[in-house]
Design an enzyme around this catalytic site. Structure first.
Site, PDB file in Angstrom:
ATOM      1  N   GLN A 275     -47.315   4.778 -19.972  1.00  0.00           N
ATOM      2  CA  GLN A 275     -47.845   3.441 -19.949  1.00  0.00           C
ATOM      3  C   GLN A 275     -48.105   2.866 -21.250  1.00  0.00           C
ATOM      4  OE1 GLN A 275     -51.204   4.249 -16.867  1.00  0.00           O
ATOM      5  NE2 GLN A 275     -50.040   3.334 -15.294  1.00  0.00           N
TER       6      GLN A 275
ATOM      7  N   THR B 112     -53.049   7.651 -22.820  1.00  0.00           N
ATOM      8  CA  THR B 112     -53.243   8.121 -21.564  1.00  0.00           C
ATOM      9  C   THR B 112     -52.576   9.366 -20.925  1.00  0.00           C
ATOM     10  OG1 THR B 112     -53.134   7.380 -19.168  1.00  0.00           O
ATOM     11  CG2 THR B 112     -51.610   6.619 -20.758  1.00  0.00           C
ATOM     12  N   THR B 113     -53.206   9.868 -19.992  1.00  0.00           N
ATOM     13  CA  THR B 113     -52.150  11.140 -19.546  1.00  0.00           C
ATOM     14  C   THR B 113     -51.454  10.454 -18.181  1.00  0.00           C
ATOM     15  OG1 THR B 113     -54.105  12.397 -20.201  1.00  0.00           O
ATOM     16  CG2 THR B 113     -52.742  13.458 -18.437  1.00  0.00           C
ATOM     17  N   HIS B 114     -51.228   9.303 -17.985  1.00  0.00           N
ATOM     18  CA  HIS B 114     -50.643   8.576 -16.980  1.00  0.00           C
ATOM     19  C   HIS B 114     -49.026   8.620 -17.373  1.00  0.00           C
ATOM     20  CE1 HIS B 114     -54.404   6.471 -16.147  1.00  0.00           C
ATOM     21  NE2 HIS B 114     -54.404   7.529 -15.873  1.00  0.00           N
ATOM     22  N   LEU B 115     -48.457   9.932 -17.384  1.00  0.00           N
ATOM     23  CA  LEU B 115     -46.925  10.030 -17.668  1.00  0.00           C
ATOM     24  C   LEU B 115     -46.049   9.778 -16.313  1.00  0.00           C
ATOM     25  CD1 LEU B 115     -47.424  13.135 -19.872  1.00  0.00           C
ATOM     26  CD2 LEU B 115     -46.450  10.998 -20.811  1.00  0.00           C
TER      27      LEU B 115
END
Lengths: 592, 220
Positions: free
Chosen positions: A346, A517-520
């Site tokens: 993201q 962010t950790t939104h992979l």
């Protein structure tokens, strides 16, 4: 080598794994859930006051992945040597029971309907030529209407707080005007606005935008979910992201599902079990079970089962598929294969406003999922025609509780000293009087952004590390810069004494040293075409149909919203079709 | 009983013992466990330049920052236990992150020796014996110039390690040995372990009225 047997094996004890384990035990199956980290319970890791220790928690990674055993390698482009991600920074996967679902913030969105068929929608509105060369824009193969009952179910399990806009087609409240109709209200009313969120709400409205309360899996009131699990009311302590919530207010597998699941005689949880591979039969089209390394005895154990569910973190699911030989690995040169294809992230940048010194922003007060957002520049809510990019960003104040060590890293703004004379003064002024506004945007998929196995580095178990080939692309940089430029009218309406807009910079490569962010997402995406997706619309492997792969790995592109709500809905959607169709007649749920 | 910052501390589920141990320790003069006297002198001088005492609030020395870093060297973190430390080790562009085989305690050992040697070569004295403007000049060089300490340690890596741990020492809970008397938090306006703002969420504008408190119960 020990051998055990189960009806179903679930890999990973986070949200995806816990939801599948709950659903499959309800269906009467004997389920074994494997978790490589330790067991965790809020009564231990969440016990106040020891749980709210910033150094031990977010800074020294109490609940994050143990990188000393295994990590990934990262490079920006093909031809470059990828190097190990040796220190956790850009993204923070979890480890232990609850996974990243224990240390997440709590922002709990439904997907935007347009995002689920983004390719079709972009082509319908702007034509095929609007999609840049090299962008693998795809549809999910599932619609919002199909997923709605499962979004609803997940919100009820999570105890989500929010304000509806439309229920069954009728406008009912002051929620997000861009949000799709719902079959029911949020289980809990929205959280109160903290000061900065309230300022943003007014300023965004003055600027002509449409502010709404972020949907949050942080309970605004005491709540008992359909499983009978209980949550306490959030007190805005600010220890959500990176921590186990001592108030039992933030939804987690540990609080909302596992207390019930642990009592089920059909359920077995095995911790410190590092899954090495899914075992396949000689045809490579059927899984026979999994083999894991018992981290205490250092011995391999094989469990046989008819059904295997991969519910680990996004890239761990992809890694396990590659290590096990499930699906054809993606080859970027030939543009063939699917496992590792469409790896996405993201685009997240923070802008900052400084208020007059008689206004204290008290940034330590907050809740991980709470805040106020606008969707005017998210998804397909605005005309992309003049801009020539695909995607968008919600913009929000999501004051999740800024702790002092984190504040010291943020410092006093772009022009302030990083240390020495003047550093402290600018830091203190910023901590007391500033506020952050984030653009939390989409990231499209590209032919030369992907996951595969690294040729050089191995984990401590002797297996090749997963390799990420990732960089920011022109489309997403321009999207981010456009959306951030639209924050300027809000800054002016806020009465800020000074503001800084944070944007992606063209030519500046992805920096693994900075938390983003950790939104992979992506890497084993869902879809209707086995040539461009690794799993079908029910998250079932096209190649090995008794393997289901649940997680944000299924996202064909990175959406503007946080992924957990979509992951939970997909988990319930997949589980529903396993229960109602697959178990009665095991085999492919979609025939090509 | 010296528990603060040790491996036993990080794995302890029961905190009562070390709370008492820290209280007892705080009353005594701190004895370094890892750093040599010369390293300690460097760190006292350098951290005070990074985080100087001024009209805004206390500096690194008053906050016990070097004692904090010394304790950290004895934790899993100090020994590199939180990092992926398997080879091969190969250098690459800075944006792909840290790629050296050194744990934090080794970064300090090599870095301080290198920094002092640099100062003797350029200014004729070890860092701690330089006047303040020269110390600032040297630190700025470590931060920004392509200086190498020994074979492989870039001065910038050492500088960032030191800066990061200095801020941690100023702003972590006093149970870790820094932020003495909660001086860092009071300066910042952070209330610490109160962690309950149910009644303050929607009071818009004024400063939060209650003072800082440690996990140990210590108040400012």
């Amino acid at each position: 080598m020990t051998t055990k047997n189960a009806d179903a094996i679930v890999v990973g004890a986070g949200w995806a794994g816990s939801i599948l384990a709950k659903e499959l035990t309800e269906a009467g199956l004997k389920v074994v859930m494997l978790e490589r980290g330790p067991d965790r319970a809020t009564a231990v890791e969440g016990a106040y006051p020891d749980s709210i220790d910033e150094l031990r928690g977010a800074i020294r990674h109490r609940l994050f992945q143990d990188l000393s055993r295994t990590t990934v390698t990262i490079r920006n482009k093909i031809g470059q040597t990828a190097l190990p991600y040796r220190q956790l920074s850009a993204f923070l996967p979890g480890e232990g029971v609850g996974g990243a679902g224990l240390h997440w913030s709590g922002v709990h969105f439904r997907a935007a309907p347009d995002d689920l068929a983004l390719r079709s929608n972009v082509i319908a509105r702007y034509g095929q030529k609007f999609i840049p060369e090299g962008m693998n824009l795809q549809d999910y193969g599932v619609t919002y209407d199909e997923l709605e009952p499962f979004f609803d179910k997940a919100e009820k399990v999570f105890g989500t707080s929010g304000e509806a806009y439309k229920i069954n087609g009728k406008v009912v409240g002051n929620g997000n005007v861009f949000a799709p109709s719902r079959s029911d209200d949020f289980p809990l009313p929205p959280l109160k606005d903290v000061y900065t969120a309230n300022l943003f709400r007014k300023a965004a409205s003055d600027a002509g935008y449409h502010p709404y309360s972020l949907p949050a899996a942080n309970a605004s009131r005491q709540y008992t979910n359909p499983y009978g699990a209980q949550m306490g009311p959030c007190n805005f302590c600010g220890y959500c992201s990176g921590y186990d919530c001592y108030m039992y207010s933030k939804a987690s597998p540990n609080v909302n599902i596992l207390p019930v699941l642990r009592k089920d005689p059909n359920f077995t949880l095995i911790t410190r079990a590092h899954v090495m591979r899914v075992d396949l039969d000689s045809t490579k089209t059927r899984a026979t079970g999994v083999t894991y390394l018992d981290l205490d005895s250092n011995k391999e154990v094989t469990i046989t089962a008819d059904l295997v569910v991969l519910g680990a973190f996004q890239f761990h699911n992809v890694h396990l598929m590659l290590l096990s030989g499930i699906g054809k690995p993606y080859d970027a040169q030939k543009n063939e294969g699917v496992v590792g294809r469409n790896f996405v992230y993201q685009t997240i940048t923070t802008s900052r406003a400084w208020l007059p010194e008689n206004q204290f922003t008290n940034q330590f007060i907050g809740t991980g999922g709470g805040g106020v957002a606008i969707d005017d520049f998210n998804s397909m809510n605005f005309d992309h025609g003049p801009h020539g990019f695909v995607g968008g960003s919600p913009v929000w104040v999501n004051q999740a509780g800024v702790k002092p060590i984190a504040a010291s890293t943020i410092g006093g703004g772009k022009d302030a000293p990083r240390w020495g004379a003047g550093y402290k003064k600018a830091l203190v002024n910023t901590y007391r009087h500033a506020m952050a506004i984030d653009a939390h945007g989409s990231n499209m998929a590209y032919r030369d952004v992907f996951l595969d196995l690294d040729p050089t580095w191995k984990n401590t178990y002797g297996q090749p590390l997963l390799r990420m080939t990732f960089d920011w692309q022109d489309n997403d940089i321009r999207m981010n810069r456009y959306v951030v430029s639209q924050i300027e009218p809000i800054m002016k309406a806020l009465g800020a004494t000074k503001y800084e807009l944070g944007m992606l910079e063209p030519g500046k490569p992805f920096d693994t040293r900075l938390y983003q962010t950790t939104h992979l997402g992506g890497g084993a995406v869902m879809g209707d075409d086995p040539n461009t997706s690794a799993i079908n619309r029910y998250l079932q492997s096209w190649d090995v149909p008794n393997v289901f792969v649940i997680g944000s790995n299924a996202f064909p592109q990175g959406m503007g919203y946080n992924p957990t709500g979509m992951v939970a809905a997909l988990a319930y959607w997949s589980a529903h079709h396993i229960r109602t169709t697959y178990l009665k007649s095991p085999g492919p749920l979609v025939r090509v | 009983m010296a528990l603060a910052g040790t491996a036993a501390f990080w794995t302890a589920d029961e905190f009562a013992d070390w709370r008492q141990a820290i209280a007892a320790e705080a009353a005594q003069t701190y004895t370094p466990r890892y750093f040599t006297p010369d390293e300690w002198r460097f760190l006292e001088a350098a951290t005070e330049q990074l985080f100087p005492e001024d009209e805004t609030g206390p500096g690194a020395k008053a906050l016990g920052v070097v004692g904090f870093i010394d304790r950290q060297m004895d934790t899993s973190y100090g020994h590199g236990g939180l990092w992926f430390m398997s080879g091969p080790f190969q250098s690459g562009p800075a944006n792909l992150g840290y790629q050296l085989p050194y744990a934090p305690r080794e970064i300090y050992r090599i870095g301080i020796a290198g920094a002092d040697q640099y100062c003797r070569d350029h200014y004729g004295h070890a860092f701690a014996d330089l006047d303040h403007p020269t110390q600032i000049e040297a630190l700025t060089a470590f931060e920004k110039l392509p200086i190498q300490f020994g074979e492989t340690l870039a001065a910038g890596i050492f500088f960032e390690q030191l800066r990061t741990n200095t801020m941690e020492g100023a702003f972590s809970d006093p149970i870790h040995g820094g932020n003495r008397h909660l001086g860092g938090w009071v300066m910042l306006g952070f209330p610490g372990a109160r962690a309950d703002f149910m009644d303050w969420v929607d009071q818009y504008g004024p400063a939060y009225p209650l003072g800082s408190v440690s996990i140990s119960g210590e108040t400012a």
